[in-house]
Design an enzyme around this catalytic site. Structure first.
Site, PDB file in Angstrom:
ATOM      1  CB  THR A  72      -0.547  -0.163   1.242  1.00  0.00           C
ATOM      2  OG1 THR A  72      -1.838  -0.855   1.113  1.00  0.00           O
ATOM      3  CG2 THR A  72      -1.771   1.238   0.900  1.00  0.00           C
ATOM      4  CG  ASN A 151      -7.473  -8.118  -4.545  1.00  0.00           C
ATOM      5  OD1 ASN A 151      -7.017  -7.534  -4.634  1.00  0.00           O
ATOM      6  ND2 ASN A 151      -8.486  -8.143  -2.941  1.00  0.00           N
ATOM      7  CB  SER A 199       2.609  -7.042   1.088  1.00  0.00           C
ATOM      8  OG  SER A 199       2.047  -6.034   1.676  1.00  0.00           O
ATOM      9  CB  ALA A 200       6.692  -9.658   3.264  1.00  0.00           C
ATOM     10  CG  HIS A 201       1.021  -9.588   4.143  1.00  0.00           C
ATOM     11  ND1 HIS A 201       0.036 -10.462   4.254  1.00  0.00           N
ATOM     12  CD2 HIS A 201       1.119  -9.069   4.476  1.00  0.00           C
ATOM     13  CE1 HIS A 201      -0.926  -9.145   4.024  1.00  0.00           C
ATOM     14  NE2 HIS A 201      -0.144  -7.916   3.874  1.00  0.00           N
ATOM     15  CB  THR A 237      14.827   3.281  12.428  1.00  0.00           C
ATOM     16  OG1 THR A 237      15.382   4.204  12.366  1.00  0.00           O
ATOM     17  CG2 THR A 237      15.621   2.228  12.532  1.00  0.00           C
ATOM     18  CB  CYS A 325     -23.525  -9.006   2.896  1.00  0.00           C
ATOM     19  SG  CYS A 325     -24.613  -8.935   3.295  1.00  0.00           S
TER      20      CYS A 325
HETATM   21  N1  PLP Z   1      -3.212  -4.665  -3.909  1.00  0.00           N
HETATM   22  C1  PLP Z   1      -3.095  -5.774  -3.795  1.00  0.00           C
HETATM   23  C2  PLP Z   1      -3.824  -7.314  -4.744  1.00  0.00           C
HETATM   24  C3  PLP Z   1      -3.930  -7.020  -2.509  1.00  0.00           C
HETATM   25  O1  PLP Z   1      -4.181  -7.822  -2.141  1.00  0.00           O
HETATM   26  C4  PLP Z   1      -3.416  -6.175  -0.763  1.00  0.00           C
HETATM   27  C5  PLP Z   1      -3.922  -7.228   0.002  1.00  0.00           C
HETATM   28  O2  PLP Z   1      -4.500  -7.138   0.642  1.00  0.00           O
HETATM   29  C6  PLP Z   1      -2.334  -5.109  -1.605  1.00  0.00           C
HETATM   30  C7  PLP Z   1      -2.529  -4.622  -2.745  1.00  0.00           C
HETATM   31  C8  PLP Z   1      -2.104  -4.000  -0.376  1.00  0.00           C
HETATM   32  O3  PLP Z   1      -1.471  -5.051   0.450  1.00  0.00           O
HETATM   33  P1  PLP Z   1      -0.807  -4.799   2.071  1.00  0.00           P
HETATM   34  O4  PLP Z   1      -2.380  -4.739   2.838  1.00  0.00           O
HETATM   35  O5  PLP Z   1       0.377  -5.341   2.758  1.00  0.00           O
HETATM   36  O6  PLP Z   1      -0.225  -3.535   1.966  1.00  0.00           O
END
Ligand code: PLP
Length: 373
Positions: A72, A151, A199-201, A237, A325
């Site tokens: 993000t 996503n 994003s690593a997660h 940092t 919803c």
């Molecule tokens: N873009 C896509 C396609 C995503 O699936 C996500 C997270 O769901 C993001 C951006 C944003 O990722 P983050 O919340 O880790 O910054």
């Protein structure tokens, strides 16, 4: 109760090796990477080794990788600086992008008066390439922002095709690769992209860390000020343990990609077959979809929509609703709203997203759970 996690597009469990790597850094390398003493040098060395690892797997140079707190932030930075500093007059995007992109663009439109064009999305989730080409036939300085893998639906965009169109019309190309990095091969020097984000997660790494790939000579300026970290592009940092965990996660993702992808593909096929057997009227949202995301329209009544996630959650099963919803008020997903007919948007859609940790037995439990609703 055995818990079942089938929401891997939202986030993924950490690999054990990633946790071990991070713990090691937390215990032993707590120096500030900007310090010149040995503690700082050691932390700095972890940062740079991690950067090299990431660059190696994505086929770019380490100078092109900039660490951020997540995708993000990376997207906010890239789009904002593209408008503010690179003089982009127009952004071309689609209405099925993640809110990280859409809301950033809304803000830029308000603040800078940048023009925004939205590419049409067809009912199968694909984009109107002809419209993109027509829009690109313009002298206005343009950045295109389109995601690689959606996503919510898993619908895929052809990066090379879009990138070549952008390059042919001198437009910059920002691609949200959050759902595909670590899950498919990406050669960033061969692909015609200027910026990608991660994003690593999403690939079994830690939360709160990500990166931007910024192609050489795309001279972005910072949006955060206060330090010379990341060559002055991202002050603050560095979270060394997070970066080390992210690099380890990406390395393992690519080292195991072939076997894990084959395993997940098989799992998805099994899930589709089981759903079709047990609910013959089920529909899959989107046509060409990525191997770990499945979005299905369930042949359930509208009244059941609100109850499905709750019921599954009571059984320990985590999936995500494709058509949201929220708190009882039907607020369709902005992605499905672009793709589905009015009557289908109100019906329950479910996003099931897999990882290599899932099993066929878990799919069976999900199916039983759905049958019980
Ligand atoms: N873009 C896509 C396609 C995503 O699936 C996500 C997270 O769901 C993001 C951006 C944003 O990722 P983050 O919340 O880790 O910054």
């Amino acid at each position: 109760m055995e818990k079942i996690y089938l929401d891997n597009a939202a986030t993924t469990p950490l690999r054990k090796e990633v946790i071990a790597t991070m713990l090691n850094v937390l215990e032993n390398d707590y120096g500030n990477a900007s310090s010149t003493h040995s503690f700082g040098r050691s932390a700095k060395s972890i940062l740079e080794t991690s950067r090299k690892t990431i660059a190696k797997y994505l086929h770019c140079t380490s100078q092109e990788i900039v660490f951020t707190s997540n995708a993000t932030e990376a997207t906010n930075w890239i789009l904002r600086s593209a408008v503010k500093d690179l003089g982009m007059q127009r952004i071309i995007t689609s209405r099925v992008e993640h809110h990280a992109t859409l809301y950033t663009i809304n803000a830029l439109q308000k603040e800078y008066g940048v023009a925004v064009d939205y590419i049409n999305v067809f009912s199968d989730g694909s984009l109107d390439d002809a419209q993109l080409e027509a829009l690109l036939n313009s002298d206005r300085k343009t950045i295109v922002s389109l995601m690689h893998v959606n996503n919510e639906t898993g619908c895929m965009m052809d990066i090379a095709k879009v990138g070549n169109l952008c390059a042919a019309h001198n437009a910059l190309f920002h691609c949200d690769t959050v759902q595909s990095i670590g899950k498919t091969e990406l050669n960033l020097h061969e692909l015609p992209v200027d910026f990608v984000v991660a994003s690593a997660h999403k690939f079994h790494g830690p939360k709160g860390i990500g990166f931007a790939y910024v192609k050489k000579n795309r001279l972005l300026q910072p949006i955060l000020f206060g330090g010379e970290q990341e060559k002055g592009l991202r002050a603050g940092t560095e979270a060394v343990h997070q970066v080390a965990g992210m690099a380890k996660a990406l390395e393992l993702a690519y080292e195991h990609l072939d076997e894990e992808r084959a395993y997940i593909q098989e799992l998805k096929k099994y899930c589709v077959a089981q759903l079709q057997t047990n609910f013959p009227d089920i529909k899959i949202n989107g046509s060409t979809t990525f191997y770990n995301i499945l979005n299905v329209l369930l042949p359930f009544s509208e009244e059941k929509t609100a109850m499905i996630l709750f019921n599954l959650d009571m059984k320990g099963i985590a999936v995500s609703r494709g058509s949201a919803c929220q708190s009882g008020s039907v607020k369709p997903s902005h992605v499905l709203a672009e793709m589905l007919m009015e009557e289908d948007i109100k019906k329950p859609s479910l996003r099931i997203s897999f990882s290599h940790y899932n099993t066929k037995a878990e799919i069976d439990t999900l199916i039983d759970g759905l049958k019980g609703i």
